[in-house]
Scaffold this motif. Structure first.
Motif, PDB file in Angstrom:
ATOM      1  N   ALA A   6     -63.864   3.768  12.731  1.00 54.12           N
ATOM      2  CA  ALA A   6     -62.626   3.792  13.528  1.00 54.12           C
ATOM      3  C   ALA A   6     -62.517   2.521  14.372  1.00 54.12           C
ATOM      4  O   ALA A   6     -61.443   1.925  14.473  1.00 54.12           O
ATOM      5  CB  ALA A   6     -62.616   5.024  14.420  1.00 54.12           C
ATOM      6  N   ARG A   9     -61.601  -0.366  12.241  1.00 56.27           N
ATOM      7  CA  ARG A   9     -60.177  -0.356  11.890  1.00 56.27           C
ATOM      8  C   ARG A   9     -59.318  -0.841  13.056  1.00 56.27           C
ATOM      9  O   ARG A   9     -58.350  -1.568  12.871  1.00 56.27           O
ATOM     10  CB  ARG A   9     -59.745   1.054  11.461  1.00 56.27           C
ATOM     11  N   LEU A  12     -59.596  -4.493  13.287  1.00 53.57           N
ATOM     12  CA  LEU A  12     -58.822  -5.070  12.186  1.00 53.57           C
ATOM     13  C   LEU A  12     -57.345  -5.168  12.555  1.00 53.57           C
ATOM     14  O   LEU A  12     -56.707  -6.205  12.395  1.00 53.57           O
ATOM     15  CB  LEU A  12     -58.990  -4.186  10.947  1.00 53.57           C
ATOM     16  N   ARG A  13     -56.827  -4.060  13.140  1.00 54.55           N
ATOM     17  CA  ARG A  13     -55.410  -4.045  13.498  1.00 54.55           C
ATOM     18  C   ARG A  13     -55.098  -5.119  14.536  1.00 54.55           C
ATOM     19  O   ARG A  13     -54.101  -5.809  14.451  1.00 54.55           O
ATOM     20  CB  ARG A  13     -55.026  -2.675  14.060  1.00 54.55           C
ATOM     21  N   GLY A  15     -56.739  -7.904  15.150  1.00 51.03           N
ATOM     22  CA  GLY A  15     -57.028  -9.292  14.778  1.00 51.03           C
ATOM     23  C   GLY A  15     -56.164  -9.831  13.658  1.00 51.03           C
ATOM     24  O   GLY A  15     -56.375 -10.956  13.207  1.00 51.03           O
ATOM     25  N   ARG A  16     -55.197  -9.044  13.193  1.00 54.92           N
ATOM     26  CA  ARG A  16     -54.475  -9.489  12.002  1.00 54.92           C
ATOM     27  C   ARG A  16     -53.245 -10.326  12.275  1.00 54.92           C
ATOM     28  O   ARG A  16     -52.656 -10.860  11.358  1.00 54.92           O
ATOM     29  CB  ARG A  16     -54.082  -8.263  11.160  1.00 54.92           C
ATOM     30  N   TRP A  19     -53.235 -13.870  11.030  1.00 52.05           N
ATOM     31  CA  TRP A  19     -53.172 -13.913   9.563  1.00 52.05           C
ATOM     32  C   TRP A  19     -51.752 -13.638   9.089  1.00 52.05           C
ATOM     33  O   TRP A  19     -51.297 -14.195   8.094  1.00 52.05           O
ATOM     34  CB  TRP A  19     -54.145 -12.902   8.969  1.00 52.05           C
ATOM     35  N   LEU A  20     -51.099 -12.787   9.825  1.00 49.91           N
ATOM     36  CA  LEU A  20     -49.712 -12.461   9.474  1.00 49.91           C
ATOM     37  C   LEU A  20     -48.806 -13.673   9.718  1.00 49.91           C
ATOM     38  O   LEU A  20     -47.879 -13.936   8.943  1.00 49.91           O
ATOM     39  CB  LEU A  20     -49.253 -11.260  10.310  1.00 49.91           C
ATOM     40  N   LEU A 102     -46.052  -3.597   3.929  1.00 48.34           N
ATOM     41  CA  LEU A 102     -46.936  -4.129   4.970  1.00 48.34           C
ATOM     42  C   LEU A 102     -47.111  -3.110   6.100  1.00 48.34           C
ATOM     43  O   LEU A 102     -48.190  -2.981   6.662  1.00 48.34           O
ATOM     44  CB  LEU A 102     -46.388  -5.455   5.518  1.00 48.34           C
ATOM     45  N   GLU A 103     -46.041  -2.384   6.381  1.00 48.06           N
ATOM     46  CA  GLU A 103     -46.121  -1.356   7.428  1.00 48.06           C
ATOM     47  C   GLU A 103     -47.125  -0.279   7.030  1.00 48.06           C
ATOM     48  O   GLU A 103     -47.868   0.240   7.864  1.00 48.06           O
ATOM     49  CB  GLU A 103     -44.729  -0.753   7.657  1.00 48.06           C
ATOM     50  N   LEU A 104     -47.152   0.046   5.740  1.00 48.96           N
ATOM     51  CA  LEU A 104     -48.103   1.058   5.271  1.00 48.96           C
ATOM     52  C   LEU A 104     -49.538   0.554   5.314  1.00 48.96           C
ATOM     53  O   LEU A 104     -50.481   1.338   5.182  1.00 48.96           O
ATOM     54  CB  LEU A 104     -47.735   1.503   3.848  1.00 48.96           C
ATOM     55  N   PHE A 105     -49.696  -0.741   5.480  1.00 46.22           N
ATOM     56  CA  PHE A 105     -51.036  -1.289   5.708  1.00 46.22           C
ATOM     57  C   PHE A 105     -51.311  -1.413   7.210  1.00 46.22           C
ATOM     58  O   PHE A 105     -52.272  -2.062   7.617  1.00 46.22           O
ATOM     59  CB  PHE A 105     -51.185  -2.657   5.052  1.00 46.22           C
ATOM     60  N   GLY A 106     -50.455  -0.830   8.026  1.00 43.82           N
ATOM     61  CA  GLY A 106     -50.696  -0.807   9.464  1.00 43.82           C
ATOM     62  C   GLY A 106     -50.116  -1.987  10.217  1.00 43.82           C
ATOM     63  O   GLY A 106     -50.381  -2.142  11.413  1.00 43.82           O
ATOM     64  N   LEU A 107     -49.344  -2.829   9.549  1.00 41.73           N
ATOM     65  CA  LEU A 107     -48.701  -3.957  10.244  1.00 41.73           C
ATOM     66  C   LEU A 107     -47.322  -3.478  10.698  1.00 41.73           C
ATOM     67  O   LEU A 107     -46.426  -3.292   9.874  1.00 41.73           O
ATOM     68  CB  LEU A 107     -48.588  -5.166   9.305  1.00 41.73           C
TER      69      LEU A 107
END
Lengths: 266, 293
Positions: A6, A9, A12-13, A15-16, A19-20, A102-107
């Protein structure tokens, strides 16, 4: 749930985002018309008009006329890179449900929008630097005062943010590449024409058309900003009013599109 | 992990999903959602994900950001290099993602990393999203027709990979599929939808027992075979097959002896999802007819 997983994850959310931003930057320059209209086109137009239409200007006024032309052409950078580029790219993505993927990948949609805006601002900064870096020395443009340079740049960035909202709203309302591209292209040329970027000064337009031109900030940048660039005193009130009007219209288009689409998921 | 008391999805006047029975999915369970085209499978998943408006009482136990989803349509920016897509979604350079590298090797995807998204084939596009969904290791994952468009061999390899991948994990899986053989080894429970309504929900073997008996024997459907199965309980089956329910070992022994005596090929199963689903649907339709009468 596994706490370590957790935490990983959550990290990850968080720090992205950078990259975006890189993703959106690659996205922006990958569509050929963005670098062309945002980077190359203002250069070409400046050289073309400086060496054709402005040839007849008496030598004593030529440097001033060329400088006015270059400042006018600079407005094409946010118009093309942000308005045209973002409108076309985003509508194409919406049509193919890329933001949803992308939203479904948490962005989140907010992260995606901020990343797009950041990427377009980075590209615009690069395009402005290239344009000014080439045009000032090669066309012998009048040098600005630091304050004048700052105000012109600030105006470009404000315009970029406003145009981003407008393009985002139009794309989000329509959600189809073809019609969105037609609308933003139409507005792009209308803004250029009314803003005196197509070789005809907006002060020479007929009455009703000139009235519309004066509602837009482009008219003031083209007509008056050479003085600002050189540090002369200037009454900003009409320019600020035009910026506020464009901001209000753009915000209305964007916010109404959010409300409209909230009730029409995928 | 997922609790549904009732759930309804409407598209205008059409009701796409109308679940009136309670459905409870525990953490770590593997659920297969089956049903014909337009049965409401994808609408149900979209409603659970909050992608479409839905009425009723239902709850998903993790936030959306912790749900992995492989949809039927998985698109990215056309000109985007595949490597950039992966690094963006996973938020790190590929060299620091050993798990992704393992998946890339498994799916023979190395050669696609340098391509732009639009240059990928349909199967490669499918694998790209799958690699990212698996690598994110979310506690709840939805797969919607994950193997559609793949050739048979790739499909089998993919399912084997999914089985081994999730075998060591506590992930809750919800998988929509038309390929029943994929579900045989991957899921524990079946949720069967038809016309947006619940036909059956339960453990695979319980549903099989309920609708098919202890075991079934299937053989080719031909007029010569019909007398051989006389006296046994015939099940509803696809047109090319005859299916017989065997309630106990004795019945099974008698039937198989008779088939062997006549040199007839047959297949025995105690978990055939296809035959189970056909019979569940037939029962459900009969009940509906009775209720409406």
């Amino acid at each position: 749930m596994n706490t370590t997983a957790a935490k990983a994850r959550a990290a990850l959310r968080n720090g992205r985002f950078r990259w975006l931003v890189r993703y959106e930057l690659v996205n922006l320059v990958g569509v050929i018309f963005v670098p062309f209209f945002g980077l190359v086109f203002p250069l070409l137009m400046s050289y073309l008009l400086a060496n054709t239409a402005l040839l007849e200007v008496p030598a004593a006024f030529r440097q001033e006329a060329v400088s006015r032309l270059v400042l006018s052409m600079l407005q094409m950078v946010p118009l093309a890179a942000v308005f045209l580029g973002h409108g076309a790219i985003y509508s194409q993505e919406l049509e193919k449900q890329v933001p949803l993927r992308l939203e479904l990948f948490g962005l989140t949609p907010t992260q995606q929008m901020l990343a797009k805006m950041t990427a377009t601002i980075i590209f615009m900064t690069f395009a402005l630097a290239v344009n000014l870096g080439i045009l000032i020395p090669t066309l012998d443009v009048l040098l600005p005062t630091p304050a004048g340079f700052g105000i012109v740049l600030l105006s470009m960035y404000l315009l970029a943010v406003i145009l981003f909202m407008l393009a985002h709203g139009i794309a989000n309302w329509i959600r189809k590449f073809g019609p969105t591209y037609a609308v933003v292209m139409l507005l792009y040329f209308a803004f250029m024409f009314l803003g005196g970027m197509m070789g005809m000064s907006s002060s020479r337009l007929p009455g009703p058309v000139r009235f519309i031109a004066e509602l837009l900030p482009y008219h003031y940048i083209t007509e008056d900003f050479l003085g600002v660039w050189r540090g002369e005193s200037y009454n900003y009130a009409p320019f600020i009013q035009a910026m506020l009007l464009l901001t209000a219209v753009s915000a209305l288009v964007m916010v109404s599109s959010f409300i409209y689409r909230r009730h029409r998921s995928i | 992990m997922i609790d549904i008391t009732n759930l309804r999805v409407r598209y205008g006047e059409t009701i796409a999903v109308d679940l009136r029975e309670a459905i409870h999915i525990e953490r770590g369970e593997r659920i297969g959602i089956i049903g014909s085209n337009g049965a409401g499978k994808t609408s149900l998943v979209n409603a659970l994900l909050g992608l479409i408006p839905a009425e009723g009482r239902f709850h998903v136990g993790v936030p959306r950001s912790e749900i992995g989803v492989h949809m039927q349509i998985n698109s990215y920016a056309e000109t985007m290099p595949v490597r950039v897509i992966i690094e963006t979604v996973l938020g790190a350079p590929l060299r620091r993602l050993p798990l992704v590298q393992e998946l890339i090797d498994f799916f023979n995807f190395e050669g696609s990393l340098g391509k732009s998204y639009r240059k990928l084939s349909g199967g490669q596009k499918q694998r790209l999203t799958l690699i990212m969904v698996l690598a994110m290791e979310q506690p709840l994952v939805f797969f919607d027709e994950v193997t559609s468009g793949l050739d048979y061999e790739t499909r089998q390899r993919l399912i084997d990979k999914l089985i081994s991948w999730y075998d060591a994990r506590e992930t809750t899986l919800v998988m929509i599929s038309h390929y029943y053989e994929e579900l045989e080894n991957l899921v524990d429970r079946i949720l069967y939808l038809e016309e947006g309504q619940l036909v059956a929900f339960g453990r695979k073997h319980e549903l099989f027992r309920r609708y098919c008996g202890r075991t079934i024997i299937t053989l080719a459907n031909s007029p010569e075979h019909l007398p051989l199965i006389a006296g046994f309980e015939r099940l509803v089956s696809p047109e090319h097959l005859l299916a017989v329910s065997c309630g106990d070992t004795e019945a099974e022994a008698r039937l198989t002896a008779r088939l062997r005596e006549h040199n007839i090929d047959y297949r025995r199963s105690s978990s055939d999802i296809e035959i189970m689903s056909i019979n569940a649907l037939a029962t459900w339709r009969r009940q509906n007819v009775k209720e409406s009468a």
